[in-house]
Design a protein around this motif. Sequence first.
Motif, PDB file in Angstrom:
ATOM      1  N   UNK A  65       0.903  -1.242   0.016  1.00 28.96           N
ATOM      2  CA  UNK A  65      -0.065  -0.092   0.147  1.00 28.96           C
ATOM      3  C   UNK A  65       0.660   1.322   0.014  1.00 28.96           C
ATOM      4  N   UNK A  66       2.050   1.281   0.812  1.00 29.86           N
ATOM      5  CA  UNK A  66       2.892   2.403   0.807  1.00 29.86           C
ATOM      6  C   UNK A  66       3.510   2.745  -0.463  1.00 29.86           C
ATOM      7  N   UNK A  67       3.962   1.814  -1.194  1.00 34.15           N
ATOM      8  CA  UNK A  67       4.716   1.791  -2.613  1.00 34.15           C
ATOM      9  C   UNK A  67       3.462   2.432  -3.348  1.00 34.15           C
ATOM     10  N   UNK A 125       0.704   8.608  -5.920  1.00 34.73           N
ATOM     11  CA  UNK A 125      -0.170   9.641  -5.172  1.00 34.73           C
ATOM     12  C   UNK A 125      -0.286  11.104  -5.854  1.00 34.73           C
ATOM     13  N   UNK A 126       0.930  11.456  -6.467  1.00 36.66           N
ATOM     14  CA  UNK A 126       0.887  12.763  -7.029  1.00 36.66           C
ATOM     15  C   UNK A 126       0.360  12.762  -8.550  1.00 36.66           C
ATOM     16  N   UNK A 127      -0.312  11.533  -9.033  1.00 38.30           N
ATOM     17  CA  UNK A 127      -0.892  11.272 -10.126  1.00 38.30           C
ATOM     18  C   UNK A 127      -2.541  11.156  -9.998  1.00 38.30           C
ATOM     19  N   UNK A 128      -2.659  10.313  -9.152  1.00 39.10           N
ATOM     20  CA  UNK A 128      -4.189  10.028  -9.078  1.00 39.10           C
ATOM     21  C   UNK A 128      -4.518   9.703  -7.701  1.00 39.10           C
ATOM     22  N   UNK A 171      -5.853   6.608  -1.434  1.00 38.01           N
ATOM     23  CA  UNK A 171      -6.806   5.754  -1.092  1.00 38.01           C
ATOM     24  C   UNK A 171      -6.242   4.470  -0.810  1.00 38.01           C
ATOM     25  N   UNK A 172      -5.757   3.644  -1.536  1.00 35.96           N
ATOM     26  CA  UNK A 172      -5.116   2.403  -1.470  1.00 35.96           C
ATOM     27  C   UNK A 172      -4.100   2.268  -0.452  1.00 35.96           C
ATOM     28  N   UNK A 195       5.790  14.898  -1.237  1.00 40.26           N
ATOM     29  CA  UNK A 195       5.163  13.673  -0.984  1.00 40.26           C
ATOM     30  C   UNK A 195       5.848  12.237  -1.019  1.00 40.26           C
ATOM     31  N   UNK A 196       6.611  12.392  -2.294  1.00 42.07           N
ATOM     32  CA  UNK A 196       7.362  10.957  -2.795  1.00 42.07           C
ATOM     33  C   UNK A 196       8.577  10.913  -1.815  1.00 42.07           C
ATOM     34  N   UNK A 197       9.122  12.104  -1.362  1.00 41.44           N
ATOM     35  CA  UNK A 197      10.342  11.828  -0.237  1.00 41.44           C
ATOM     36  C   UNK A 197       9.848  11.276   1.125  1.00 41.44           C
ATOM     37  N   UNK A 198       8.715  11.909   1.354  1.00 40.94           N
ATOM     38  CA  UNK A 198       8.236  11.263   2.639  1.00 40.94           C
ATOM     39  C   UNK A 198       7.685   9.723   2.601  1.00 40.94           C
ATOM     40  N   UNK A 199       7.068   9.647   1.443  1.00 47.60           N
ATOM     41  CA  UNK A 199       6.564   8.200   1.260  1.00 47.60           C
ATOM     42  C   UNK A 199       7.798   7.292   1.162  1.00 47.60           C
ATOM     43  N   UNK A 200       8.810   7.509   0.567  1.00 49.23           N
ATOM     44  CA  UNK A 200       9.820   6.561   0.561  1.00 49.23           C
ATOM     45  C   UNK A 200      10.602   6.503   1.843  1.00 49.23           C
ATOM     46  N   UNK A 201      10.403   7.331   2.586  1.00 48.67           N
ATOM     47  CA  UNK A 201      10.724   7.320   4.178  1.00 48.67           C
ATOM     48  C   UNK A 201      10.210   5.881   4.781  1.00 48.67           C
TER      49      UNK A 201
END
Length: 529
Positions: free
Chosen positions: A346-348, A354-357, A362-363, A422-428
């Motif tokens: 789900x995180x991946x 997340x920046x596209x849709x 949600x997932x 968003x991508x940086x925090x999600x990658x963490x």
Amino acid sequence: MLDEKAAAPAEQASSSSDSISSHEPQIEKSSKTLSLIWRKFYHAITYVPPNCRWDPENPPGFSMGLNVLFAFAGAFTVANLYYSHPILNILADTFHVPDEKVSEIPTVQQAGYAVGLLFLCPLADIFPRRPFTLSLVLFTATLWIGLCVTNSLAVFTGISFIISITTVTPQLMLPLVGELAPANRKATSLSIVVAGFIMGILIARLLSGTLTNFVTWRAIYWFSLGMQYLVFALMWLFMPDYPRTNTGIGYFKLLFSILTMLTKHPVLVQACLISICMSATFTSYWTTLTFLLAGAPYFYSPVVIGLFALLGMVPFFMSPLFARFITDRFIPHFSVILGDIIGLIGICIGTYAGTHTVAGPIIQAMLNDAGMQIAQVANRSAIYAVEPKGRNRINTAFMVATFLGQLMGTAAGNHIYAEGGWIASGSTSVGFSVLALIFCALRGPNETGWIGWGGGWSFTKPREEGPIAPGAPEVEVDIEKGSLKEMTNTEKALEEIAEEDEIENDESKEEEHDRSRDLEKSDLSIEKA
């Protein structure tokens, strides 16, 4: 003339002394009346209805109704921590202060909750659980009235801190369920209570975030007050009077024993490390989600963003089913790994889509929440087995680790999002989730030491072969060691605990009889006065 002036002070002194002496009987009478009221109140609180009284020969069983009651109580108790979150701007308007001032309220609440976890929860290992739980619920509900009526931010913040300390009732429910639930549905019973917590958080956020558009925020707080008194009434009517699990342990020795447990039980340390990592991914996501949805490309309103909380309904329904069909049938380590993998997927998806849709976040919300709840229930199912008489201290160690992970995720998520988005925090969060899997891999499901996969790779719970001889003790799986271990069931264990208290109870019977006789005499004298 001089004699009259000299006599005046003497007359004044005499009259004042007469006044003081005349007030003394009234003060004494008032103190006796207050004492009588307190005694009657104390007896009303500590009275145990016949259906809840402990009978060692026929101990009360753990029913689905009791399981649901604990979930309901946990839901509307844990909700106390979340009513203020969606209405901080409204509170700022009410108290006529900047938004920065009211933003301290959630922080103060989390700090108070941490204090309660560390210093109140372990007491359930030495106090009788029913009066201890009822006292906390009643105290919290009564103090909540101050939040409903105050017009001072300082008072509101101070009361919020105290209430957060005593809002640890949900964390008393989980060890109790871990103790009472049958071994073949322990994880299912725990997941039902955890699902109640999730529902409480959702109810608090939805009521405050939605209904405050139509009614004042105080109406929500008055509703919460009523629900807390309802919880108290239901618990008073139906919670059995379970005996204490330990006697003769001092408070500071009790706290120190938490550290000792961390040095004795590898499965507890492993569960704490995994929980730190998975909790960090949870709070990092929910902290940064508002920034993503409020900005480009979505520009959602606060109401729409608040509705994302409904995604928490997925683990509410999924976790008990998973526990029933997976966790209760396999060694908990298996469910921990599966939960972490589900969360990682789900995180991946959420991070890189997340920046596209909006489907990405949600997932992520559904899978990450579900995965974390599955892992949390499985970890609790494992750690509650290692210290049968210290489950509340075990739970304290586990929850403190979880709390540290939440703080870590909030701090890291905010800082990294501000720097890289968003991508940086999600990658963490991806890194935290992978680290949790590494902790799972360092120690296998049947390993008795700190690191390794000794005892085999099997994730299935071993079963006893052959018939059980009549009168033989029940056999239960030792979750930590993965082997069969001769253990008594919950009722027998509680009987042993009750027998330990019998000596103390016998010695105090005569004292209680004398005390009740004195109280009756005191009541009669006050009524005559």
